[in-house]
Each structure stands twice: as C-alpha cells, then as structure tokens.
Design a protein around this motif. Structure first.
Motif, short mmCIF file in Angstrom:
data_model
loop_
_atom_site.label_atom_id
_atom_site.label_comp_id
_atom_site.label_asym_id
_atom_site.label_seq_id
_atom_site.Cartn_x
_atom_site.Cartn_y
_atom_site.Cartn_z
N PRO A 31 -0.32 -3.83 13.00
CA PRO A 31 -1.75 -3.72 13.29
C PRO A 31 -2.34 -2.34 13.00
CG PRO A 31 -0.65 -4.90 15.06
CD PRO A 31 0.44 -4.37 14.15
N ASP A 32 -1.55 -1.27 13.10
CA ASP A 32 -2.10 0.07 12.87
C ASP A 32 -2.15 0.42 11.38
OD1 ASP A 32 0.55 0.48 12.27
OD2 ASP A 32 0.87 2.09 13.74
N GLY A 33 -1.76 -0.51 10.51
CA GLY A 33 -1.81 -0.27 9.06
C GLY A 33 -0.48 0.17 8.48
N SER A 34 0.47 0.52 9.31
CA SER A 34 1.79 0.94 8.82
C SER A 34 2.65 -0.28 8.56
CB SER A 34 2.47 1.86 9.83
OG SER A 34 2.77 1.16 11.03
N GLY A 35 3.84 -0.03 8.03
CA GLY A 35 4.73 -1.16 7.79
C GLY A 35 5.97 -0.78 7.03
N GLN A 36 6.61 -1.77 6.47
CA GLN A 36 7.86 -1.57 5.74
C GLN A 36 7.93 -2.54 4.57
OE1 GLN A 36 12.04 -2.88 7.14
NE2 GLN A 36 11.92 -0.74 7.81
N VAL A 37 8.51 -2.08 3.47
CA VAL A 37 8.77 -2.92 2.31
C VAL A 37 10.25 -2.82 1.98
CG1 VAL A 37 8.41 -3.19 -0.17
CG2 VAL A 37 6.46 -2.80 1.32
N SER A 38 10.86 -3.95 1.68
CA SER A 38 12.26 -3.94 1.24
C SER A 38 12.42 -4.90 0.08
CB SER A 38 13.19 -4.34 2.39
OG SER A 38 12.94 -5.67 2.81
N PHE A 39 13.35 -4.55 -0.80
CA PHE A 39 13.68 -5.38 -1.96
C PHE A 39 15.20 -5.52 -2.03
CE2 PHE A 39 9.73 -3.22 -3.02
CZ PHE A 39 8.94 -4.28 -3.45
N SER A 40 15.65 -6.68 -2.45
CA SER A 40 17.08 -6.88 -2.64
C SER A 40 17.32 -7.76 -3.86
CB SER A 40 17.73 -7.51 -1.40
OG SER A 40 17.18 -8.80 -1.16
N LEU A 41 18.41 -7.48 -4.54
CA LEU A 41 18.79 -8.22 -5.73
C LEU A 41 20.28 -8.50 -5.66
CD1 LEU A 41 18.10 -9.22 -8.70
CD2 LEU A 41 18.92 -6.98 -9.43
N VAL A 42 20.67 -9.74 -5.93
CA VAL A 42 22.07 -10.12 -6.03
C VAL A 42 22.30 -10.63 -7.44
CG1 VAL A 42 23.92 -11.55 -5.11
CG2 VAL A 42 22.09 -10.77 -3.59
N ALA A 43 23.26 -10.04 -8.15
CA ALA A 43 23.55 -10.41 -9.54
C ALA A 43 25.05 -10.41 -9.75
CB ALA A 43 22.88 -9.42 -10.50
N PRO A 44 25.53 -11.06 -10.80
CA PRO A 44 26.96 -11.02 -11.10
C PRO A 44 27.45 -9.58 -11.32
CG PRO A 44 25.90 -12.75 -12.36
CD PRO A 44 24.80 -11.95 -11.73
N ALA A 45 28.57 -9.25 -10.75
CA ALA A 45 29.11 -7.89 -10.90
C ALA A 45 29.39 -7.56 -12.36
CB ALA A 45 30.37 -7.74 -10.07
N ALA A 46 29.64 -8.58 -13.17
CA ALA A 46 29.97 -8.35 -14.58
C ALA A 46 28.82 -7.77 -15.37
CB ALA A 46 30.42 -9.65 -15.23
N TYR A 47 27.62 -7.82 -14.84
CA TYR A 47 26.49 -7.25 -15.56
C TYR A 47 26.45 -5.72 -15.48
CZ TYR A 47 24.33 -11.76 -16.47
OH TYR A 47 24.08 -13.01 -16.92
N HIS A 48 27.12 -5.13 -14.49
CA HIS A 48 27.20 -3.68 -14.35
C HIS A 48 25.80 -3.04 -14.35
CE1 HIS A 48 31.50 -4.01 -14.82
NE2 HIS A 48 31.35 -4.61 -15.99
N ASP A 83 9.53 2.83 4.66
CA ASP A 83 8.48 2.72 5.66
C ASP A 83 7.23 3.42 5.13
OD1 ASP A 83 10.15 1.46 7.61
OD2 ASP A 83 11.06 3.42 8.01
N PHE A 84 6.06 2.86 5.42
CA PHE A 84 4.82 3.47 4.96
C PHE A 84 3.82 3.57 6.10
CE2 PHE A 84 4.54 -1.10 4.12
CZ PHE A 84 3.31 -1.44 4.67
N LYS A 85 2.92 4.56 6.00
CA LYS A 85 1.89 4.76 7.01
C LYS A 85 0.71 3.85 6.77
CE LYS A 85 -0.74 8.40 9.33
NZ LYS A 85 -1.06 9.86 9.36
N PHE A 86 0.31 3.71 5.52
CA PHE A 86 -0.75 2.80 5.12
C PHE A 86 -0.36 2.14 3.80
CE2 PHE A 86 -3.16 6.13 7.48
CZ PHE A 86 -3.56 5.33 8.55
N LEU A 87 -0.93 0.99 3.50
CA LEU A 87 -0.65 0.33 2.23
C LEU A 87 -0.88 1.26 1.05
CD1 LEU A 87 -2.06 -3.31 2.59
CD2 LEU A 87 0.30 -2.66 2.11
N GLY A 88 -1.92 2.09 1.13
CA GLY A 88 -2.25 2.99 0.04
C GLY A 88 -1.20 4.04 -0.23
#
Length: 248
Positions: A31-48, A83-88
């Motif tokens: 609600p205060d405009g702050s928040g968190q973004v996370s990304f994850s990727l799973v791929a075959p190990a053979a791609y290095h 973590d971010f304070k505002f989207l901007g």
C-alpha cells in the motif's frame, strides 16, 4: 469485464532462450508504494547459461539484493530479486508495470479501484532459433536423430515448427502479481485456440502461459495485459514515481 489479449500482441521476451525452460516473474506491491520483484529461470544444465546472456538479466535498478545460480542434477536454476521503494525506482529489461485509478469509490470514502498493466516488450530484433537443441545437448539426453545431424535446414517449415513445439511441451512462463487489495478481474490471454485464464485468489492474480503455444505462434511483438483490484494505495496520483516502472 474481462477483455481478451490477442496473440498478435503477445511478444514474450524469452523466446530466444533455450526451448526447454520454465520462467517465473513475481511482483509484490504494498500500500505504501514499495514492494519486491523476483525472477527465476530453470533450464537444462547442458546449456551452460550465465548472467551474461542478454535475455537472462531482468533487474538493472535498484541493484538486485539476491542474485545467484546453481546446478542440481540436469537442471540449472537462476534467481534474482530486488526490493524497491516505488515502482519508478525499478528499471527492468523487457518488462514494465504501470498503474492508474479507475474508480474513486462511493464519495471517495470506500476503497478505490486500480488497474495494473503489465507490458512484456517484444523481441523483433532477435533472430529466430534454427536448431531444436544446442550442439551436444541432444547427445546427452536423447538419441541423435538423422535430422539433427544437419540441423533443421532440410526440413519443411511445418515439420521444423512441429519439432520446436514438441520440445517446449510441459514448460511454462508464469506471471504472479500480489497486490494491496482484492483482485476484481483480470485479462485472459488468447493464444490461437488456447485461452490462458487468470487465476485469482484474494490479493493475488497469476497467469501460467504454455511455452509451446508461444513457439507455435512465433510470437515476436508486445504483450500488454491488465488486472483490477480494490484497496488502498497511499502515494498520490501526482507522485509519478510511485505509479510506473522504467524500461532498461
């Protein structure tokens, strides 16, 4: 009212990455405009893969608080989080969020209604893949077929596409958004004759997009989709940094 997002608008930024992967992007907005973004990727190990891959890194500002990779068996896992304070304050590659007020409630006393729009920037400048598997990978996980010796060049376009689609079976791209209020509605995503229904659970909405459907459509342009929620968001509309992230 839910509107459908046409496949013609769907341009997922990850189509140039290996076919056999699972990808997840998660946004938490407070609600205060702050928040968190996370990304994850799973791929075959053979791609290095490494963080030097141009389509792997998503977060460029603020500096990710957690960024790492690990290999477990035949899988390689990448994660980054900030973590971010505002989207901007967010500067991301090929992904952006923006929000507007759509209803001020009853006499401005009841909860406002907000619309959060997500944009995945297309990859028109990235050449399409020409091989189903990278060199060497097919020898580790599958019997080498005659067509693999010469790549896909000698196959018909339809057969090459069929093989690429088959390679992406059971892999998905998941978008999750946790919002400061109850989700009222969200867009469907239409991929040809396949419809991705948004999954709504209280303050959370998610989409689980089959990668095979994206490959089958050779999607290259932008995807834009929205959801609406009711709740409290403290930053004023005049405080622009709280209402939209930036693209790298």
């Amino acid at each position: 009212m839910r509107r459908c997002v046409s496949l013609a608008l769907l341009g997922l930024m990850l189509l140039a990455l290996p076919a056999c992967f699972d990808y997840e992007a998660q946004l938490t907005l407070k609600p205060d405009g702050s928040g968190q973004v996370s990304f994850s990727l799973v791929a075959p190990a053979a791609y290095h893969l490494t963080w030097d891959e141009p389509l792997l890194r998503r977060i460029f500002a603020p500096q990710p608080v957690a960024l790492g990779s690990r290999v477990e068996g035949e899988k390689q896992y990448f994660t980054e989080q900030v973590d971010f304070k505002f989207l901007g304050n967010l500067k991301l590659s090929r992904l952006a969020w923006s929000m507007v007020v759509t209803d001020t409630g009853l006499l401005g006393v009841t909860d406002y209604t907000y619309k959060l729009t997500t944009v995945l920037v297309g990859a028109e400048n990235i050449p399409p893949a020409t091989l189903l598997f990278p060199t060497g990978f097919e020898r580790k996980v599958a019997k080498l077929e005659p067509w693999q010796e010469g790549g896909l060049d000698h196959l018909s376009a339809a057969e090459a596409l069929r093989l690429r689609v088959a390679a992406t079976a059971d892999h998905h791209i998941t978008i999750i958004q946790n919002l400061p209020g109850t989700v009222q509605e969200a867009d469907k995503i239409v991929l040809g004759n396949h419809v991705v229904e948004p999954q709504i659970n209280g303050n959370t909405v998610s989409w689980r997009i089959p990668l095979a459907q994206l490959v089958a459509g050779n999607v290259r342009s932008d995807l834009q989709f929205s959801c609406s929620f009711q709740g409290e968001y403290e930053p004023s509309e005049r405080f622009r940094p709280a209402w939209a992230s930036r693209l790298h």
